[in-house]
Scaffold this active site. Structure first.
Site, PDB file in Angstrom:
ATOM      1  CG  ASN A 155       7.020   3.462  -0.827  1.00  0.00           C
ATOM      2  OD1 ASN A 155       8.131   3.145  -0.698  1.00  0.00           O
ATOM      3  ND2 ASN A 155       6.655   3.799  -1.994  1.00  0.00           N
ATOM      4  CD  GLU A 156       2.146  -0.637   4.291  1.00  0.00           C
ATOM      5  OE1 GLU A 156       1.663   0.499   4.469  1.00  0.00           O
ATOM      6  OE2 GLU A 156       1.798  -1.660   3.811  1.00  0.00           O
TER       7      GLU A 156
END
Ligand code: F6R
Length: 631
Positions: A155-156
């Site tokens: 989850n950037e």
């Protein structure tokens, strides 16, 4: 050290092994509790370097303590999109190699997102994965690492609190960090399938692990900045049951480690005082001798003034301490008063043993000091700990092979073994390298290239040929980024070499941020060897100095010896680094720093000198810094 950090439990350990054992104990307890209740334990698992020690400990618990995983269901966080489960870099392979192949978990209870899902089917596939977690009753314990972008799972930045399992685009920094495992950034996939933030937040308990200096900055941001999509890990502050588990280097930017005196009463040792005074100087942009009592009082250091006297006295003490770290005589100055010098005058000349993890770390990190030691008449030995073979590009090695086989033909060497090697390497070059194993012959050639570069550099530094030792420690020789753990043979080779040389001073790489952890293992080998040998007579008169340079520099407050480097010496050092041609002009393992090694090291050495200058010491061109390891 353990304390509550707002809503989170923060645990800081001396090292990652101790920290990982503690996490493994929590997992063991969950599994045993669930066994008693006749229920399944649901684990959320991560990959990457962070959880490796936890998995090692779980495997040990299974083998030595009989811990069974038959009642465990597991869900992995993520997988690279498009990757075959058999490929060297797939998280499927990682999990099998580090954990699943060694425990009795049932195959049907293992869940890892598939990388090879049809593009049109991805959404349906992800919804089904999410549903499987729900059907299993949700995750009991979720393990997390943290990326330098602040990602958890993949989850950037930009991922929302509501995000669930889905396909994502990897941040460029994440791809840079993954590049070593993929042999270059161009091979790193652009996408991944990952559980979302919401999927993670639903777990009962979360352990977020971070080890090493490289994680210090993002950990500080994740814990101290406000919760936002820019730092996905910051969402964990909304979770009711999270433990942030760090080793001391990863906690270096937190007040608990960086400025503990601002949080609580501390023990004011000389080093603590020095660290605090240097911090105050940097904060106020003042030199040491200009600090006033008001500066101390207004910046949370009144306790120091109360306990140790007026600012003037503290300033002078710290100034002198720092002044005494500076020496142009890293092997000690013969016939001089050495009461205030970092190295003793006698014996002279000394036998100095420099351990260099890779074949170029000696000159990159302490090339100036090395040449001084030689010039000042000391008997300098260099021991190259690993072959460094994986850091040579295939086509670079192929050029050498091509040259050698042309030479072979020129010499009419009909039955030469080279022909066979040439054919073997050419076959490999044309194969699918993500699946085919690199031939040993190619690795050997790469090792030889690095060995000859190191020979050339040490000749340039005027080290005697018989004082150059190539250890080729076996832990490194896997032919892959993933190395074996340090073994008895690695330690035996280190002990034997030290016994043979009986050095008066040892230099060892203390920079632990290299991307593959090789420096860490090499340091451990020396530490273990020193512990075995510490009662030998010669060892009692031996000082161990740790150097840094390629990847990071010491904090000024910690330095015990600073060796000034003149502009000419800096240039000489650059020439020595240039001898490592295979590591120039774009290296296989660059890290996120685009500068060449010689530029990085010059910048760091210059910056150390600049900081000394700003603190009020003499102005030098550059400085190499060392910390003594007291064993
Ligand atoms: C891996 C994962 C990532 C890593 C993170 C840190 O499954 O989801 O979030 O945990 O990139 O990686 P390492 O531990 O290699 O520093």
């Amino acid at each position: 050290m353990s304390r509550m950090h707002e809503t989170l439990e923060l645990k800081i350990y001396e090292n990652s092994v101790e920290a990982s054992k503690d996490i493994a104990l929590h997992i063991k307890k969950l599994i045993l509790d669930r066994q008693k209740e006749g229920k399944m334990a649901v684990l959320g698992l991560a990959t990457g370097s962070s959880p490796i020690e936890v998995y090692n400990e779980l495997v040990r618990m299974h083998k030595e303590e009989g811990l069974s995983f038959k009642n465990v269901v597991s869900f992995n966080l993520d997988e690279y999109f498009g990757l075959d489960p058999k490929s060297k870099q797939s998280y499927h392979r990682f999990m099998n190699e580090y954990l699943f192949n060694h425990i009795d978990i049932k195959k049907e209870n293992i869940h890892i997102p598939q990388g090879k899902v049809d593009f049109d089917y991805v959404d349906t596939y992800c919804a089904a994965y999410e549903n499987q977690i729900l059907l299993a009753g949700g995750i009991d314990i979720q393990l997390l690492g943290i990326g330098r972008t602040g990602h958890i799972g993949f989850n950037e930045p930009g991922s929302s609190l509501e995000s669930v399992t889905r396909m994502v685009t990897l941040d460029n920094l994440t791809r840079i960090d993954a590049a070593p495992a993929f042999n270059g950034i161009h091979n790193v996939p652009h996408n991944a399938i990952t559980m979302g933030i919401d999927s993670i937040m639903k777990s009962e308990k979360v352990f977020l692990m971070a080890w090493g200096e490289g994680k210090a900055e993002i950990i500080e941001k994740a814990l101290n900045h406000r919760i936002s999509e820019h730092i996905p890990a910051s969402f964990l502050k909304k979770h009711a049951n999270v433990s942030i588990v760090l080793d001391t280097p990863a906690a270096a930017e937190l007040a608990e480690v960086k400025t503990p005196w601002l949080l609580d009463s501390v023990e004011w040792t000389d080093k603590q005082i020095r660290k605090a005074v240097v911090w105050l100087c940097e904060k106020l942009d003042k030199s040491i001798l200009k600090l006033t009592s008001a500066d101390y009082n207004e910046h949370g250091m009144s306790e120091l003034i109360t306990k140790k006297g007026a600012a003037y006295k503290i300033n002078i003490n710290v100034f002198n301490q720092l002044q005494h770290t500076i020496t142009g005589w890293p092997g000690g100055k013969p016939k001089a008063d050495d009461s205030q010098r970092p190295e003793r005058a006698n014996p002279y000349p000394k036998t100095s043993l420099i351990f260099s993890p890779h074949p170029d770390d000696d000159v990159i990190s302490m090339g100036g000091t090395l040449m001084r030691l030689v010039d000042q008449g000391h008997n300098v030995h260099v021991a190259y700990q690993v072959s460094g073979n994986i850091a040579v590009f295939d086509d670079y090695a192929f050029n050498y092979l091509d040259f050698a086989s042309d030479l072979d033909k020129l010499l009419d060497n009909e039955n030469s073994k080279l022909k066979k090697i040439f054919a073997e390497v050419a076959d490999y070059t044309n194969s699918d390298k993500s699946i085919t194993k690199e031939p040993k012959s190619l690795l050997r050639i790469k090792g030889l290239i690095r060995r000859n570069e190191a020979k050339s550099a040490s000749r340039f530094c005027k080290i005697k040929a018989e004082n150059v030792h190539f250890m080729d420690l076996p832990f490194y020789e896997t032919g892959e980024v993933k190395k074996n753990p340090l073994g008895d043979e690695d330690i035996r080779l280190t002990v034997d070499l030290m016994k043979e040389i009986k050095p008066h001073q040892i230099f060892v790489a203390g920079d632990l941020s290299d991307p593959h952890g090789t420096h860490r293992v090499c340091l451990d080998a020396v530490f273990k060897a020193v512990n075995i040998l510490k009662d030998e007579e010669w060892m009692k008169d031996c000082i161990v100095w740790m150097y840094r340079g390629a990847w990071q520099e010491w904090n000024i407050g910690e330095i015990d010896m600073a060796v000034p480097i003149s502009p000419e010496e800096l240039l000489q050092k650059r020439w020595a680094i240039f001898k490592h041609q295979s590591q120039k002009d774009g290296v296989a393992f660059q890290g996120d720093d685009n500068r060449e090694f010689w530029q990085r090291s010059e910048d760091r050495n210059r910056s150390t000198a600049r900081i000394y200058d700003k603190l009020g010491m003499a102005e030098y061109e550059a400085m190499e810094a060392f910390v003594e390891w007291k064993f």
